[in-house]
Design a protein around this motif. Structure first.
Motif, PDB file in Angstrom:
ATOM      1  N   PHE B 131       0.825  -1.790  -0.168  1.00 22.06           N
ATOM      2  CA  PHE B 131      -0.234   0.292   0.180  1.00 22.06           C
ATOM      3  C   PHE B 131       1.262   1.177   0.325  1.00 22.06           C
ATOM      4  CE2 PHE B 131      -2.402   3.135   2.873  1.00 22.06           C
ATOM      5  CZ  PHE B 131      -3.359   3.598   1.540  1.00 22.06           C
ATOM      6  N   ILE B 132       0.987   2.116  -0.962  1.00 13.34           N
ATOM      7  CA  ILE B 132       1.697   3.557  -1.391  1.00 13.34           C
ATOM      8  C   ILE B 132       0.694   4.225  -0.142  1.00 13.34           C
ATOM      9  CG2 ILE B 132       2.866   5.594  -2.061  1.00 13.34           C
ATOM     10  CD1 ILE B 132       3.353   2.048  -2.770  1.00 13.34           C
ATOM     11  N   SER B 133       0.482   5.025   0.625  1.00 21.11           N
ATOM     12  CA  SER B 133       0.554   5.586   2.188  1.00 21.11           C
ATOM     13  C   SER B 133       0.353   7.424   1.305  1.00 21.11           C
ATOM     14  CB  SER B 133       0.684   5.313   2.801  1.00 21.11           C
ATOM     15  OG  SER B 133      -0.064   6.326   4.262  1.00 21.11           O
ATOM     16  N   GLN B 134      -0.126   7.665   1.225  1.00 21.46           N
ATOM     17  CA  GLN B 134      -0.300   9.744   0.946  1.00 21.46           C
ATOM     18  C   GLN B 134       0.597  10.048   1.768  1.00 21.46           C
ATOM     19  OE1 GLN B 134      -2.457   8.060   0.787  1.00 21.46           O
ATOM     20  NE2 GLN B 134      -4.526   8.917   0.807  1.00 21.46           N
ATOM     21  N   ALA B 135       0.876   9.868   3.042  1.00 26.17           N
ATOM     22  CA  ALA B 135       1.658  10.531   3.932  1.00 26.17           C
ATOM     23  C   ALA B 135       0.728   9.298   5.051  1.00 26.17           C
ATOM     24  CB  ALA B 135       1.389  11.997   4.256  1.00 26.17           C
ATOM     25  N   SER B 136       1.806   9.723   5.668  1.00 26.15           N
ATOM     26  CA  SER B 136       1.281   8.792   7.221  1.00 26.15           C
ATOM     27  C   SER B 136       0.292   9.212   7.876  1.00 26.15           C
ATOM     28  CB  SER B 136       2.466   7.686   7.890  1.00 26.15           C
ATOM     29  OG  SER B 136       2.274   9.403   9.282  1.00 26.15           O
ATOM     30  N   ALA B 137      -0.963   8.307   8.366  1.00 26.93           N
ATOM     31  CA  ALA B 137      -1.995   8.886   8.874  1.00 26.93           C
ATOM     32  C   ALA B 137      -2.020   9.776  10.248  1.00 26.93           C
ATOM     33  CB  ALA B 137      -3.031   8.071   9.369  1.00 26.93           C
ATOM     34  N   ASP B 138      -0.324   9.069  10.616  1.00 26.15           N
ATOM     35  CA  ASP B 138       0.226  10.125  11.914  1.00 26.15           C
ATOM     36  C   ASP B 138       0.429  10.965  11.586  1.00 26.15           C
ATOM     37  OD1 ASP B 138       0.397   9.075  13.882  1.00 26.15           O
ATOM     38  OD2 ASP B 138       2.084   9.916  14.330  1.00 26.15           O
ATOM     39  N   ASP B 139       1.065  11.835  11.092  1.00 28.72           N
ATOM     40  CA  ASP B 139       2.324  13.141  10.150  1.00 28.72           C
ATOM     41  C   ASP B 139       0.416  14.254   9.908  1.00 28.72           C
ATOM     42  OD1 ASP B 139       4.703  12.376  10.325  1.00 28.72           O
ATOM     43  OD2 ASP B 139       4.619  11.776   8.350  1.00 28.72           O
ATOM     44  N   LEU B 140      -0.100  13.292   8.593  1.00 28.72           N
ATOM     45  CA  LEU B 140      -1.076  13.733   8.332  1.00 28.72           C
ATOM     46  C   LEU B 140      -1.881  14.658   9.496  1.00 28.72           C
ATOM     47  CD1 LEU B 140      -2.868  12.436   4.763  1.00 28.72           C
ATOM     48  CD2 LEU B 140      -1.469  14.855   5.445  1.00 28.72           C
ATOM     49  N   GLY B 141      -2.887  13.673  10.423  1.00 28.86           N
ATOM     50  CA  GLY B 141      -3.507  14.139  11.583  1.00 28.86           C
ATOM     51  C   GLY B 141      -3.109  15.238  12.301  1.00 28.86           C
ATOM     52  N   ARG B 142      -2.143  15.197  12.403  1.00 25.13           N
ATOM     53  CA  ARG B 142      -0.927  15.781  13.603  1.00 25.13           C
ATOM     54  C   ARG B 142      -1.162  17.089  13.025  1.00 25.13           C
ATOM     55  NH1 ARG B 142      -0.999  12.572  18.066  1.00 25.13           N
ATOM     56  NH2 ARG B 142      -0.069  10.003  17.308  1.00 25.13           N
ATOM     57  N   THR B 143       0.040  17.301  11.568  1.00 25.21           N
ATOM     58  CA  THR B 143      -0.205  18.443  11.036  1.00 25.21           C
ATOM     59  C   THR B 143      -1.328  19.370  10.996  1.00 25.21           C
ATOM     60  OG1 THR B 143       0.346  17.153   8.566  1.00 25.21           O
ATOM     61  CG2 THR B 143       2.458  17.503  10.054  1.00 25.21           C
ATOM     62  N   GLU B 144      -2.852  18.487  10.695  1.00 28.12           N
ATOM     63  CA  GLU B 144      -3.533  19.356  10.456  1.00 28.12           C
ATOM     64  C   GLU B 144      -4.564  19.945  11.407  1.00 28.12           C
ATOM     65  OE1 GLU B 144      -6.920  17.575   7.818  1.00 28.12           O
ATOM     66  OE2 GLU B 144      -4.884  16.037   7.593  1.00 28.12           O
ATOM     67  N   VAL B 145      -4.278  18.986  12.717  1.00 28.66           N
ATOM     68  CA  VAL B 145      -4.560  19.643  14.320  1.00 28.66           C
ATOM     69  C   VAL B 145      -3.734  21.888  14.418  1.00 28.66           C
ATOM     70  CG1 VAL B 145      -4.730  19.449  16.347  1.00 28.66           C
ATOM     71  CG2 VAL B 145      -5.720  18.234  14.593  1.00 28.66           C
ATOM     72  N   GLN B 146      -2.658  21.083  14.099  1.00 28.74           N
ATOM     73  CA  GLN B 146      -1.209  22.019  14.073  1.00 28.74           C
ATOM     74  C   GLN B 146      -1.586  23.223  13.202  1.00 28.74           C
ATOM     75  OE1 GLN B 146       2.092  19.675  13.360  1.00 28.74           O
ATOM     76  NE2 GLN B 146       2.046  18.490  15.314  1.00 28.74           N
ATOM     77  N   LEU B 147      -1.848  22.792  12.220  1.00 26.56           N
ATOM     78  CA  LEU B 147      -2.100  24.293  11.765  1.00 26.56           C
ATOM     79  C   LEU B 147      -3.013  25.669  11.797  1.00 26.56           C
ATOM     80  CD1 LEU B 147      -0.071  24.866   8.754  1.00 26.56           C
ATOM     81  CD2 LEU B 147      -2.119  23.740   7.678  1.00 26.56           C
ATOM     82  N   LEU B 148      -3.992  24.488  11.693  1.00 27.40           N
ATOM     83  CA  LEU B 148      -5.489  25.065  12.561  1.00 27.40           C
ATOM     84  C   LEU B 148      -5.574  25.853  13.320  1.00 27.40           C
ATOM     85  CD1 LEU B 148      -8.389  26.170  10.992  1.00 27.40           C
ATOM     86  CD2 LEU B 148      -9.213  24.237  13.090  1.00 27.40           C
ATOM     87  N   ALA B 149      -4.285  24.982  14.707  1.00 22.90           N
ATOM     88  CA  ALA B 149      -4.547  25.781  16.670  1.00 22.90           C
ATOM     89  C   ALA B 149      -3.612  26.825  15.599  1.00 22.90           C
ATOM     90  CB  ALA B 149      -3.653  24.771  17.206  1.00 22.90           C
ATOM     91  N   GLU B 150      -2.807  27.008  15.005  1.00 22.16           N
ATOM     92  CA  GLU B 150      -1.534  28.184  14.953  1.00 22.16           C
ATOM     93  C   GLU B 150      -2.348  29.490  14.913  1.00 22.16           C
ATOM     94  OE1 GLU B 150       1.763  27.548  12.405  1.00 22.16           O
ATOM     95  OE2 GLU B 150       1.790  26.085  13.975  1.00 22.16           O
ATOM     96  N   GLN B 151      -3.402  29.297  13.620  1.00 19.74           N
ATOM     97  CA  GLN B 151      -3.995  30.199  12.725  1.00 19.74           C
ATOM     98  C   GLN B 151      -5.070  30.547  13.921  1.00 19.74           C
ATOM     99  OE1 GLN B 151      -6.273  28.464   9.459  1.00 19.74           O
ATOM    100  NE2 GLN B 151      -4.316  28.057   8.418  1.00 19.74           N
ATOM    101  N   ILE B 152      -5.649  30.041  14.890  1.00 28.07           N
ATOM    102  CA  ILE B 152      -6.844  30.837  15.603  1.00 28.07           C
ATOM    103  C   ILE B 152      -6.259  30.839  17.320  1.00 28.07           C
ATOM    104  CG2 ILE B 152      -9.037  29.423  14.416  1.00 28.07           C
ATOM    105  CD1 ILE B 152      -8.856  27.165  16.864  1.00 28.07           C
ATOM    106  N   ASP B 153      -5.273  31.032  17.468  1.00 28.99           N
ATOM    107  CA  ASP B 153      -4.099  31.388  18.279  1.00 28.99           C
ATOM    108  C   ASP B 153      -4.817  30.375  20.017  1.00 28.99           C
ATOM    109  OD1 ASP B 153      -2.880  33.648  17.239  1.00 28.99           O
ATOM    110  OD2 ASP B 153      -4.535  34.646  18.240  1.00 28.99           O
ATOM    111  N   TYR B 154      -4.779  28.842  19.192  1.00 25.59           N
ATOM    112  CA  TYR B 154      -5.018  27.758  20.385  1.00 25.59           C
ATOM    113  C   TYR B 154      -5.744  27.983  21.282  1.00 25.59           C
ATOM    114  CZ  TYR B 154      -0.250  25.959  18.852  1.00 25.59           C
ATOM    115  OH  TYR B 154       0.552  25.975  17.698  1.00 25.59           O
ATOM    116  N   LYS B 155      -7.115  28.919  20.645  1.00 24.46           N
ATOM    117  CA  LYS B 155      -8.742  29.006  21.318  1.00 24.46           C
ATOM    118  C   LYS B 155      -9.534  29.254  20.737  1.00 24.46           C
ATOM    119  CE  LYS B 155      -7.465  33.115  23.292  1.00 24.46           C
ATOM    120  NZ  LYS B 155      -6.572  33.362  23.942  1.00 24.46           N
ATOM    121  N   GLY B 156     -10.365  28.171  20.657  1.00 25.73           N
ATOM    122  CA  GLY B 156     -11.951  28.330  20.786  1.00 25.73           C
ATOM    123  C   GLY B 156     -12.686  26.806  19.554  1.00 25.73           C
ATOM    124  N   GLU B 157     -13.443  27.581  19.299  1.00 22.47           N
ATOM    125  CA  GLU B 157     -14.408  25.911  18.993  1.00 22.47           C
ATOM    126  C   GLU B 157     -13.906  25.638  17.051  1.00 22.47           C
ATOM    127  OE1 GLU B 157     -18.873  26.662  19.448  1.00 22.47           O
ATOM    128  OE2 GLU B 157     -18.570  26.393  22.062  1.00 22.47           O
TER     129      GLU B 157
END
Ligand SMILES: Nc1ncnc2c1ncn2[C@@H]1O[C@H](COP(=O)(O)OP(=O)(O)OP(=O)(O)O)[C@@H](O)[C@H]1O
Ligand SMILES: Nc1ncnc2c1ncn2[C@@H]1O[C@H](COP(=O)(O)OP(=O)(O)OP(=O)(O)O)[C@@H](O)[C@H]1O
Ligand SMILES: [Mg+2]
Ligand SMILES: [Mg+2]
Lengths: 338, 334, 505, 346
Positions: B131-157
């Motif tokens: 199976f060729i994985s586009q990125a490890s699930a781990d990488d993707l899941g975490r980086t997406e959260v990080q990306l958004l968290a920075e944009q909202i200053d780690y606060k909010g829904e």
């Protein structure tokens, strides 16, 4: 009358059957990879779900109704099968439960149509969404794949090295029963009458509502059987199993010359239509025809299936000489009852 | 008595790959690799498959693409596997619509000596060689959260707008995201809802509306699907929430260019689908040439892409995703 | 061919040597006909003689295979019903052709509504014009009521109103009176006379010969599609006319055999269906023919429908041979030996697209089966048998009933029910649209059945028929049974009095 | 045997003048019923979520309905003639892409819309010609053209797609903009619906559509140009599908080969919920438009109420059935009332 002799000569269901034979024979000769047993078993196996549902659907359409919820019923029974299997129930208990569920789904459609007098098209568009939705609730995002191998082997396997999938045999039995029921029993005869004129059928003492209810129920059962078969055949029970199958069934049945106004058609035509579409798709895929072109061809076939008989008849009538204005079509006036 | 899940479990699984790898075997030429994407005409898969095509040409093998025009036509996909088996291709690169449903057919292909590689979306491990994985699930899941968290200053829904409820890869990522959110640095962020837009533009659109109406305090949305993020961006850019509610997730630069430029979206990420296709093609050829068998630990050289090692369960990771924002988006065209 | 045109004017509309075939059936053979202004012209002939076909040729529905249509002496070709309408020809077809979903006034003025500015429809004017027409015909139908749910008679009246609304030069009427009772017919004739005086030409078809003599001046007779004669009615007797039509002398029209009534076969007790009929009680004995008379809309058909189980009743009970029937279950009524020949043959009596054979077989699906399957041999012999007995005129027994003439369709309905060998037979307008010859045949049959011990309830708007055939006459008025009159006391006067509610027996 | 010779109880004659208005009112009532269901649903949602009817919320509600309303209006015309057009989804998809391609090349938005409409007219004509000249069942033919147009669309479009970035800003802004809470697109839809309804009620050819759906044979005998009318209905339906395609493009700013896929069932549902009867001859475009509004609103209401999207489909289906069942029960009541009124006349 001469006219009806001609009509009989160009009956569309025979044309479809002939077409099926021609396609199969030509493919044997000219298409690499078509004729071997493995491919044929693929073809038959993958067409079986459509064929299975086409049986009750034909009867239903002959009686002037339609059931668009069949694929959702199949999906629902697959989902329930998966959910119960996950609960640790035995498969021998699960399958009857699923069939019972099919009875319920069919009954709901049937009762809404017969008791409330709602149009089946509308009702089953509703239950199409409802049953699929319930399937989603039941199974959620799970995909259940670990069904017992002997069942999986039965649903996906074939008889030795022949092209015959095991599942074809029970299907043939069902087909025989359906053919006899539609074309040789009072029940079937009455269906034609109901489809052609429900009121006249009622005045002839035919229990219209009961017959329709039975039909919807049967459709439900066979749909859920298809759902069980589907889950085993593809070794996967998901809530979206068999999505969109209803259009394939309807297209195939229409191609087989079943008149959607009711009262006309043969099961032979419907089944020939199902396998003609299946064979064509198989051949086209083997010939690397793209899915898009296959879609176009399906459409063209459908249009031809209704234009064809008409043109053929007109040509025949014209050739019979003495071309008169065609007799006016018999109107299907809704009876003035309220 | 009867057959229950327990009985089946005891039967045990079957081994996927057999034979021995010969890392030094010559790369065969003149092979045919059939690509079977989830959906033909889907721009993402078209890009991926193009990548595969280019690689195959370079390797002296031929490429073909078949597939269904709907992304949920499992039966159709099965019959395409059957057809490819009939046509005796050397390898199949498939993005599975359903991990289980393709199994029987894929196994049949493997018994007919066809190598099976899944990409983008996996089938059950025993039904394919790799199976060729586009990125490890781990990488993707975490980086997406990080990306958004920075944009909202780690606060909010925040909320997630996913594709279909059954989408295997989506669900895996969402689990990782939830796990990432457990980290104390996200203590002020609250995941209020996971909505499903079924990879349908209109549905995703309305789900976005619903999210915003139901949660007026919503600060950000993660949409780990190209269709979802595009629909959400289109809705946000035409509404009063534009720029106020942050959006991140997986999208293609071409889809998102406008929204990045008009300020609806700050940053999102994706791997390069063409590379994904290329790696699928190269893996297929390596398998067919006998250089690898799909066992954990085997390594092979994937042309310019460098060397890859097969991980657990035959998974090969493409690498880290790229983050796109105003600064770099114009350098990409896919 | 002589044209006794004493008026000296030229014919408005004429057919010249017209032929028309449907496949192998030659419906018209070299037929000629002339219609003069100010004259009512009758068209007579047996069922299937070609009358309706002739009319449809005049109306532009059929194009003649040979010969031509002349309008004011010049040959014309009608490309469709619209052309004929534009030429000033109004037609009432044998079977009502209404739009069930539209209101009565829209039905009447469809395509010709009064307009306001910009071609918009003037709904008010349409409504007023309809109300006016209804007044002229002396009926009380609401112009805004939808046509769905109208009884056959009311439908026929709307058809008549539609034809009148044209102010046409030629008015063609194919059995307009078949479903009407005396009073409506009288009113219709009044209107027709006015039109005649205004110079319209009228072509009139009816199987009730007395009506022809009442209103027509000349008659053209057809037999098997061929023209037989066009002549003045004056000085002709009914027998002369029948001889022209049938080609031989007829037996007695009402061959009532005297039988002593036996046990009570059908017993209806205090039957009520809310808003439709109330508290209806009567018995019919074996061997008896009981007539049920009443004005249109009196509720006779409704009673029959309820007894047979088509509609549910709200109160009361029905017994056959002393055993109660299930409410709303035609199949059990049939099993108990009840048969109903319904009034609307096209919608209720027949499956139009099915063959003659299968239509007749439909009532025997349950009784004539072999090992649970349809016994095709028995079905065929049964239908051939009855088709011959009732002299149905058809090409092949496997042809769709839709291809039969109106009267022959009616015979198929009768055949279908007589074939069940019922104990109790309810016939609703059994001879509607049936020619004199066959009518006599049907009467003979009913009489024979009664003699064999069948209990017959005959609903008919044809009063002479009721008087001629019935042992007793029941009369309904506004949903109630108002009188029972013995055969000896039954006259047009006593029955009409009860039917109009002027007297109770 | 006894004959119950009861004294002739005077039956109360219904006041005739009132009856006309009654019938009229009752038919309006069926649309009213849908409206009430709709309003109740909105009110409940608003009670549960005060954001729902914010300016943005109302705009969204209207925008969501616009495209379906347009297509349903066209469809109801066809259904009134006792036919059906299943190919509307395909037509919508292909005309949206055509308009997009044109705009992508720097075209004028107005011309693009006209182009989409013309393309729709073309496919409408094709359907109409097949159905009316070929005199073949509409269901089969348009299921066929559904596949054909969809196939052609995906061959032509391939994996290309048109995104908001390719479109002129004015066009995309037009798609989401409006006069305060009322979007421009909704205004267009409103004009179309009101115009069509007026035409159907006030013009002879409009009434003839009802007539020929009610009884085709009688329509022929009444000299109505049946084929011409059917052709016109299909053409109009195609035109609206084309227009809807252009507006879809403006609204979503995104079109690919699967745009409009499976739309036919939604459209048919809207029309059916709106009380347009499938056997032809009755129903109104107001009903169809309300049906469309109701259906699309359900999809906004459920998320707004926080109902998990897992439940949405099931609830959708059940609501659809409820809507038609309620409509049917109202219709039955009306029929009984009518029958009782007419039971005694003459
Ligand atoms: N559309 C048709 N197709 C085939 N045969 C037809 C058609 N219309 C009429 N016929 C045949 O033409 C012949 C004449 O029929 P027509 O309806 O003109 O009779 P009619 O004189 O009106 O009889 P009736 O008094 O029963 O109404 C009949 O044999 C009938 O079966
Ligand atoms: N098929 C029907 N559906 C609904 N209403 C009907 C139907 N037939 C008749 N009616 C209504 O029921 C009332 C009673 O009519 P019915 O036909 O029973 O009277 P009838 O005495 O048999 O008169 P007719 O001579 O018309 O048969 C009429 O006012 C009519 O409007
Ligand atoms: Mg006639
Ligand atoms: Mg009657």
């Amino acid at each position: 009358m001469a006219d009806s002799t001609l009509t009989r000569a160009v009956r569309w269901d025979t044309v479809v059957a002939a077409l099926l034979i021609v396609v199969v024979l030509l493919s044997f000769g000219f298409v690499d990879g078509f004729g071997n047993a493995l491919n044929l078993s693929f073809l038959v196996g993958n067409t079986l779900p459509i064929a299975l549902i086409a049986l009750p659907m034909t009867l239903l359409v002959v009686s002037g109704e339609i059931d668009l919820s069949v694929a959702s019923t199949a999906g629902l029974s697959g989902a329930v099968m998966g959910a119960l299997w996950n609960q640790g129930m035995t498969i021998e208990v699960i399958i009857p439960i699923c069939l019972l569920l099919g009875v319920v789904c069919g009954l709901v459609n049937g009762l809404l149509v017969t008791r409330l007098g709602l149009p089946s098209l509308a009702v089953t568009i509703g239950t199409l969404a409802a049953y699929r939705g319930i399937a989603q609730i039941v199974l959620g995002s799970d995909a259940v794949t670990d069904f017992p191998t002997q069942y999986l082997d039965f649903a996906a396997g074939r008889l030795g090295d022949t092209f015959i999938p095991y599942a074809l045999l029970p299907f043939l039995v069902l087909l025989a029963i359906a053919v006899v029921a539609l074309h040789a029993t009072p029940f079937g005869r009455a269906l034609f009458a109901i489809g052609a004129s429900e009121e006249a059928a009622r005045f002839a003492g035919i229990r219209v509502k009961r017959q329709k209810l039975i039909l919807f129920t049967l459709t439900g059962v066979l749909s859920s059987l298809t759902g069980v078969f589907w889950a085993l055949h593809y070794a996967s029970a998901r809530y979206d199993n068999a999505t969109g199958l209803e259009l394939s069934v309807v297209a195939a049945v229409l191609l087989g010359g079943i008149d959607f106004d009711g009262g006309k058609g043969t099961l032979g035509g419907a089944v020939a239509g199902v396998f003609l579409l299946g064979a064509l798709q198989n051949v086209m895929s083997l010939q690397d025809v793209s899915a898009q072109s296959q879609t176009v061809l399906t459409g063209v076939l459908l249009v031809l299936s209704v234009l064809g008989p008409r043109v053929a008849r007109q040509v025949a009538v014209a050739r019979a000489g003495r071309r008169a204005a065609p007799p006016p079509p018999v109107p299907k006036t809704p009876a003035p009852t309220s | 008595g009867g057959t229950t899940k327990e009985d089946v479990k005891n039967e045990g699984g079957s081994a996927a790959s057999a034979g021995k790898a010969d890392p030094n075997a010559a790369t065969k030429k003149g092979l045919t690799v059939g690509f079977l994407p989830k959906q033909v005409n889907n721009p993402y898969f078209t890009t991926a498959d193009k990548g595969g095509e280019v690689a195959l040409k370079e390797l002296g093998s031929s490429y073909k693409e078949v597939g269904t025009s709907s992304g949920t036509d499992t039966a159709g996909q099965v019959s395409y596997v059957n057809t490819l088996t009939q046509q005796q291709v050397d390898a199949i690169a498939v993005s599975a619509q359903d991990p289980g449903a393709l199994c029987t057919a894929l196994k049949q292909a493997m018994t007919n000596d066809i190598k099976v590689v899944t990409y983008d979306s996996d089938a059950n491990p025993e039904c394919r060689n790799a199976f060729i994985s586009q990125a490890s699930a781990d990488d993707l899941g975490r980086t997406e959260v990080q990306l958004l968290a920075e944009q909202i200053d780690y606060k909010g829904e925040i909320a997630i707008l996913s594709a279909a409820q059954t989408a295997t890869n989506q669900n895996a990522w969402i689990e990782i995201m939830k796990d990432e959110l457990e980290d104390p640095k996200y203590k002020d962020i609250k995941l209020v809802k996971v909505a499903y837009g079924d990879d349908d533009a209109q549905k995703s659109f309305q789900q976005t509306q619903g999210l915003l109406q139901e949660h007026p305090k919503l600060k950000g949305i993660i949409s780990p699907t190209t269709v979802g993020i595009k629909a959400a961006a289109q809705y946000l850019s035409g509404s009063k929430y534009k720029g106020k509610v942050k959006l991140s997730g997986l999208g293609t630069p071409n889809d998102m260019r406008k929204y990045v430029k008009n300020g609806t979206v700050e940053a999102f990420e994706l791997w390069d689908p063409a590379k994904l296709g290329e790696l699928a093609a190269r893996t297929s050829v390596a398998l067919a040439s006998g250089q690898i068998t799909g066992k954990e630990g085997e390594t092979f050289k994937a042309g310019d892409m460098g060397e890859y090692t097969i991980g657990k369960d035959g998974v090969i990771n493409l690498g880290k995703p790229t983050v796109f924002d105003k600064k770099n988006i114009d350098q990409f065209d896919f | 061919m002589t044209h006794p045109s004493t008026t000296g004017t030229a014919p408005v509309l004429a057919l010249e040597d017209v032929s028309k075939s449907f496949g192998a059936v030659r419906a018209l053979r070299d037929v000629s006909l002339e219609l003069f202004p100010g004259e009512v012209h009758a068209l007579a002939g047996e069922n299937g003689a070609g009358k309706s076909t002739l009319i449809k040729t005049l109306a532009g529905v059929h194009r003649p295979d040979a010969g031509q249509v002349l309008l004011d002496g010049t040959p014309v070709v009608f490309h469709g019903p619209g052309d004929a309408r534009d030429a000033g020809i109004a037609v009432i077809y044998q079977e009502p052709t209404l739009f069930p979903d539209l209101s009565i006034s829209e039905n009447i003025f469809m395509g010709r509504q009064p307009r306001r500015a910009l071609g918009r429809i003037d709904h008010k004017a349409t409504h007023a014009a309809t109300a006016d027409l209804m007044r002229r015909l002396g009926v009380d139908l609401d112009p805004d009521q939808p046509a769905r749910g109208l009884s056959i008679a009311d439908q026929q009246i709307v058809e008549i109103a539609k034809a009148l609304s044209f102010d046409a030069r030629v008015l063609i009427m194919d059995e307009p009176t078949a479903a009407l009772t005396g009073s409506e017919v009288a009113r219709l004739f009044g209107v027709v006379r006015t039109l005649r005086e205004q110079g319209a030409a009228v072509l009139f078809i009816s199987h009730r010969l007395e009506e022809i003599f009442q209103i027509c001046r000349r008659v053209t007779t057809l037999r098997d599609g061929a023209w037989i004669a066009s002549e003045l009615l004056e000085g002709m007797s009914e027998d002369d006319l029948v001889r022209r039509m049938v080609g031989r002398d007829l037996e007695e029209l009402y061959p009532k055999q005297d039988v002593t009534p036996g046990e009570i076969a059908l017993s209806v007790r205090r039957l009520t269906r809310e808003g439709v009929f109330t508290d209806v009680s009567f018995d019919v004995r074996c061997g008896e023919i009981v007539g049920l008379a009443g004005l249109v809309g009196a509720g006779r058909t409704e009673v029959a429908r309820a007894v047979f189980g088509i509609d549910r009743w709200d109160a009361g009970e029905v017994e056959i041979d002393g055993k109660p029937l299930v409410n709303g279950a035609p199949s059990t009524a049939m099993a108990a030996g009840l048969a109903l020949v319904p009034e609307d043959r096209r919608a209720q009596g027949l499956v139009m697209d099915m063959s003659i054979e299968r239509n007749i077989g439909l009532t025997g699906l349950r009784t004539t089966r072999k090992a649970g399957l349809v016994d095709r041999g028995a079905e065929r012999s049964r239908s051939l048998d009855w088709a011959v007995k009732l002299q149905v005129k058809y090409a092949r027994i496997a042809d769709a009933v839709a291809t039969l003439s109106g009267g022959n369709q009616q015979k198929v309905v009768l055949a279908k029910w007589l074939a069940t060998g019922p104990k109790v037979l309810i016939v609703d307008e059994p001879t509607r649209g049936i020619d004199v010859g066959t009518k006599a045949e049907v009467h003979r049959l009913l009489s024979q059945l009664a003699a064999d011990g069948v209990a017959v309830l005959m609903i008919s708007s044809d009063l002479p028929e009721v008087l001629g055939m019935a042992d007793r006459v029941l009369v309904m008025h506004e949903g109630r049974l108002t009188a029972e009159i013995a055969r000896t006391d039954a006259t047009e006067e006593t029955v009409m009095a009860a039917a109009t509610g002027r007297a109770a027996a | 045997m006894t004959v119950t010779a009861t004294d002739p109880t005077p039956t109360t004659e219904a006041p005739k003048a009132g009856s006309a208005r009654l019938v009229d009112r009752i038919f309006k009532m069926r649309e009213l019923a849908i409206l009430v269901v709709f309003l109740v649903m909105i009110a409940v949602t608003q009670a549960g979520n005060s954001e729902f009817l914010s300016e943005q919320g109302i705009r969204d509600l209207l925008l969501n309905a616009t495209i379906l309303v347009l297509v349903a209006t066209g469809q109801s015309l066809v259904v009134i003639t006792r036919n059906v057009d299943l190919s509307v989804g395909s037509t919508l998809g292909i005309s949206a892409f055509a308009a997009g391609t044109y705009l992508q090349g720097g075209g004028n938005p107005v011309v693009a819309i006209i182009l989409a409409v013309l393309l729709g007219i073309g496919f409408g004509l094709l359907n109409g010609l097949l159905v009316s000249l070929g005199q073949v069942p509409a269901l089969v033919v348009t299921l066929g053209t559904l596949y054909i147009i969809r196939g052609i669309d995906s061959i032509w479009v391939g994996s290309r797609q048109i995104t908001a970035a390719d479109l002129p800003d004015g066009f995309v802004d037009f798609g989401s903009g409006g006069l305060s809470a009322v979007p421009y697109l909704a205004l267009i839809a409103l004009v179309v619906v009101v115009g069509t309804a007026y035409y159907l009620k006030q013009f002879g050819s409009g009434r003839e559509l009802y007539a020929l759906g009610s009884n085709p044979e009688a329509a022929r005998l009444a000299g109505i140009p049946v084929r011409k009318r059917i052709l016109a209905a299909y053409t109009f339906c195609g035109a609206l599908a084309g227009l809807a395609g252009a507006l879809y493009l403006a609204r979503f700013g995104n079109v690919d080969s699967s745009t409009g896929n499976g739309y036919e069932l939604t459209v048919v549902s809207a029309v059916v919920v709106g009380g347009v009867v499938f056997t032809g001859g009755s129903g109104s475009v107001y009903g169809a438009a309300l049906g469309a509004l109701l259906l699309t609103s359900i999809n906004s209401v459920l998320p707004a109420l926080g109902v998990s999207s897992v439940w949405v489909m099931a609830i959708n289906g059940i609501l659809l059935i409820l809507a038609i069942a309620v409509d049917r029960i109202v219709a039955l009541r009306v029929a009984t009332a009518l029958k009782k009124r007419n039971a005694r006349h003459g």
